[in-house]
Design a protein around this motif. Structure first.
Motif, PDB file in Angstrom:
ATOM      1  N   GLU A  80       0.806  -1.230   0.000  1.00  0.00           N
ATOM      2  CA  GLU A  80       0.000   0.000   0.000  1.00  0.00           C
ATOM      3  C   GLU A  80       0.833   1.271   0.000  1.00  0.00           C
ATOM      4  OE1 GLU A  80      -2.406  -3.122   2.284  1.00  0.00           O
ATOM      5  OE2 GLU A  80      -0.310  -2.544   2.021  1.00  0.00           O
ATOM      6  N   ARG A 110      -2.350  -1.536   8.875  1.00  0.00           N
ATOM      7  CA  ARG A 110      -3.789  -1.411   9.124  1.00  0.00           C
ATOM      8  C   ARG A 110      -4.139  -0.102   9.821  1.00  0.00           C
ATOM      9  NH1 ARG A 110      -4.739  -2.404  14.551  1.00  0.00           N
ATOM     10  NH2 ARG A 110      -2.992  -3.396  15.648  1.00  0.00           N
ATOM     11  N   ALA A 113      -2.923   5.768   6.822  1.00  0.00           N
ATOM     12  CA  ALA A 113      -3.565   6.330   5.635  1.00  0.00           C
ATOM     13  C   ALA A 113      -2.664   7.428   5.099  1.00  0.00           C
ATOM     14  CB  ALA A 113      -4.945   6.898   5.965  1.00  0.00           C
ATOM     15  N   TYR A 135     -15.510  10.179  14.354  1.00  0.00           N
ATOM     16  CA  TYR A 135     -16.135   9.569  13.173  1.00  0.00           C
ATOM     17  C   TYR A 135     -16.835   8.258  13.519  1.00  0.00           C
ATOM     18  CZ  TYR A 135     -16.439   7.871   8.323  1.00  0.00           C
ATOM     19  OH  TYR A 135     -16.883   7.397   7.116  1.00  0.00           O
ATOM     20  N   GLN A 136     -16.157   7.402  14.272  1.00  0.00           N
ATOM     21  CA  GLN A 136     -16.728   6.091  14.595  1.00  0.00           C
ATOM     22  C   GLN A 136     -17.902   6.191  15.563  1.00  0.00           C
ATOM     23  OE1 GLN A 136     -13.274   3.810  15.802  1.00  0.00           O
ATOM     24  NE2 GLN A 136     -12.512   3.636  13.710  1.00  0.00           N
ATOM     25  N   ASP A 258      -8.337   1.853  11.910  1.00  0.00           N
ATOM     26  CA  ASP A 258      -9.076   1.414  10.729  1.00  0.00           C
ATOM     27  C   ASP A 258      -8.602   2.257   9.548  1.00  0.00           C
ATOM     28  OD1 ASP A 258     -11.276   1.448   8.687  1.00  0.00           O
ATOM     29  OD2 ASP A 258     -12.184   0.048  10.106  1.00  0.00           O
ATOM     30  N   ALA A 259      -7.884   1.631   8.637  1.00  0.00           N
ATOM     31  CA  ALA A 259      -7.303   2.364   7.513  1.00  0.00           C
ATOM     32  C   ALA A 259      -8.377   2.989   6.628  1.00  0.00           C
ATOM     33  CB  ALA A 259      -6.417   1.432   6.689  1.00  0.00           C
ATOM     34  N   GLU A 260      -9.500   2.297   6.453  1.00  0.00           N
ATOM     35  CA  GLU A 260     -10.570   2.829   5.602  1.00  0.00           C
ATOM     36  C   GLU A 260     -11.192   4.073   6.223  1.00  0.00           C
ATOM     37  OE1 GLU A 260     -14.826   1.359   3.638  1.00  0.00           O
ATOM     38  OE2 GLU A 260     -13.367  -0.121   4.360  1.00  0.00           O
ATOM     39  N   ASP A 261     -11.477   4.026   7.529  1.00  0.00           N
ATOM     40  CA  ASP A 261     -12.038   5.196   8.206  1.00  0.00           C
ATOM     41  C   ASP A 261     -11.040   6.354   8.206  1.00  0.00           C
ATOM     42  OD1 ASP A 261     -14.343   3.812   8.723  1.00  0.00           O
ATOM     43  OD2 ASP A 261     -13.946   3.497  10.853  1.00  0.00           O
ATOM     44  N   THR A 263      -8.698   6.930   6.031  1.00  0.00           N
ATOM     45  CA  THR A 263      -8.644   7.465   4.675  1.00  0.00           C
ATOM     46  C   THR A 263      -9.835   8.389   4.411  1.00  0.00           C
ATOM     47  OG1 THR A 263      -7.435   5.548   3.830  1.00  0.00           O
ATOM     48  CG2 THR A 263      -8.657   6.854   2.223  1.00  0.00           C
ATOM     49  N   ALA A 264     -11.008   8.007   4.924  1.00  0.00           N
ATOM     50  CA  ALA A 264     -12.193   8.858   4.778  1.00  0.00           C
ATOM     51  C   ALA A 264     -11.981  10.199   5.474  1.00  0.00           C
ATOM     52  CB  ALA A 264     -13.417   8.155   5.344  1.00  0.00           C
ATOM     53  N   ARG A 267      -9.668  12.408   3.451  1.00  0.00           N
ATOM     54  CA  ARG A 267     -10.381  13.027   2.320  1.00  0.00           C
ATOM     55  C   ARG A 267     -11.239  14.195   2.785  1.00  0.00           C
ATOM     56  NH1 ARG A 267     -12.041   7.164  -0.160  1.00  0.00           N
ATOM     57  NH2 ARG A 267     -10.112   6.791  -1.340  1.00  0.00           N
TER      58      ARG A 267
END
Length: 334
Positions: A80, A110, A113, A135-136, A258-261, A263-264, A267
């Motif tokens: 990644e 993991r 980001a 966020y979570q 959480d890499a996805e969160d 990354t969000a 952004r």
């Protein structure tokens, strides 16, 4: 490498600045040259041993979970990221030992980001833990929807200030508790400030007579009890500060990497939806002072520790025994 560490639980005085062993980089880790690391209340709570029942400590402990920096080398299984990538991370493991208040950290992929291009390294370091928490909780535990009213406690703090911005982005009306000196700041974030302390319930009821749809508690204790009484009939309650929230039918939340969160969140920062206010920065050797300031509990935004030292241009990275990464130059070992 230089780092901050502690060999026993205690106050800021147990923090030591000096040389520690260079990090070992596992297959699913990334070696990051740390540019900045944010201070969070959990850092000094861990240092005092308050999380001893939750997280084993392997002494000496390098504190810190937040990081922004530059990738030096990805682990053998990592695709990644590449050397030179600018990253942010919430580098929490299930034990205390290998934190981010150091010149280098071996960060789990993991937990990483890409760093928002619109934020400085100091600002970006304040985003991971606080941003993921906000966020979570808002998007997950509370499931905040457009048109709802959300009460955010300590709305000028690290988590609270990001929670206000994210809740506004989700389309909610946000009421935020804060001291009088921070009311203008909360308004700038998009929230409606109210003073905390005695009479809080009446002040919130004056704004929302029918009760709020969701409460994000970051304080606990009496504030949690007051919050439960301010909920609308189908209102939801979540706390990151007090497990007694379970007794009120709410959710007790602890942010997870959480890499996805993350990354969000990155952004959202690049889109200008969220920003990070840095109240003060400290050099690595003054981390104890950064902890003291954070413990006062009056921080607006984030307190950040910076690492300014750059390796010599002729640095060569070599792998020694047991995969330990060493940095050597004509000046000797870093």
């Amino acid at each position: 490498m230089k780092a901050i560490s502690y060999r026993r639980y205690g106050g800021p005085e147990v923090l030591e600045y000096g040389e520690v062993r260079d990090p070992t980089v596992g297959p699913d880790q990334v070696l990051v040259k740390v540019r900045a690391a944010a201070v969070n209340p959990v850092d000094w709570k861990c240092r005092e041993g308050r999380l001893d029942a939750l997280l084993d400590a392997v002494f000496p402990v390098i504190p810190g979970w937040d990081v922004s920096g530059v990738v030096v080398r990805p682990g053998a299984a990592v695709t990644e990221f590449a050397a030179g990538d600018e990253v942010i991370g919430y580098c929490r493991e299930d034990f205390l030992s290998r934190g981010t208040f150091a010149e280098y950290v071996a960060a789990p992929v993991r937990a990483l980001a890409r760093k928002p291009r619109t934020l400085s390294f100091e600002e970006a370091a304040g985003l991971p833990l606080a941003g993921l928490t906000a966020y979570q909780v808002l998007a997950g535990a509370l499931g905040v929807n457009r048109g709802e009213t959300v009460l955010v406690h300590a709305a000028a703090g690290g988590v609270g200030s990001l929670a206000v911005q994210i809740a506004v982005h989700l389309g909610a009306r946000v009421i935020g508790t804060a001291s009088e000196r921070n009311h203008a700041y909360v308004r700038d974030l998009g929230g409606e400030p109210v003073a905390y302390g005695e009479g809080l319930a009446g002040r919130v009821r004056a704004l929302v007579p029918e009760g709020v749809d969701a409460v994000f508690d970051t304080v606990g204790g009496d504030t949690l009890k007051t919050s439960a009484n301010l909920l609308a009939p189908e209102g939801r309650l979540a706390s990151i500060a007090d497990p007694d929230v379970l007794g009120y039918g709410g959710r007790y939340c602890f942010a997870r990497p959480d890499a996805e969160d993350l990354t969000a969140l990155s952004r959202l920062a690049e889109q200008g939806v969220v920003s990070v206010h840095v109240q003060e920065t400290f050099p690595l050797e003054r981390t104890a002072d950064a902890h003291r300031l954070n413990q006062e509990g009056r921080t607006r935004g984030k307190i950040v520790v910076t690492m300014d030292r750059e390796p010599p241009q002729d640095t060569v990275w070599t792998t020694g025994e047991e995969g330990t990464l060493y940095s050597k130059s004509q000046e000797g070992t870093l």
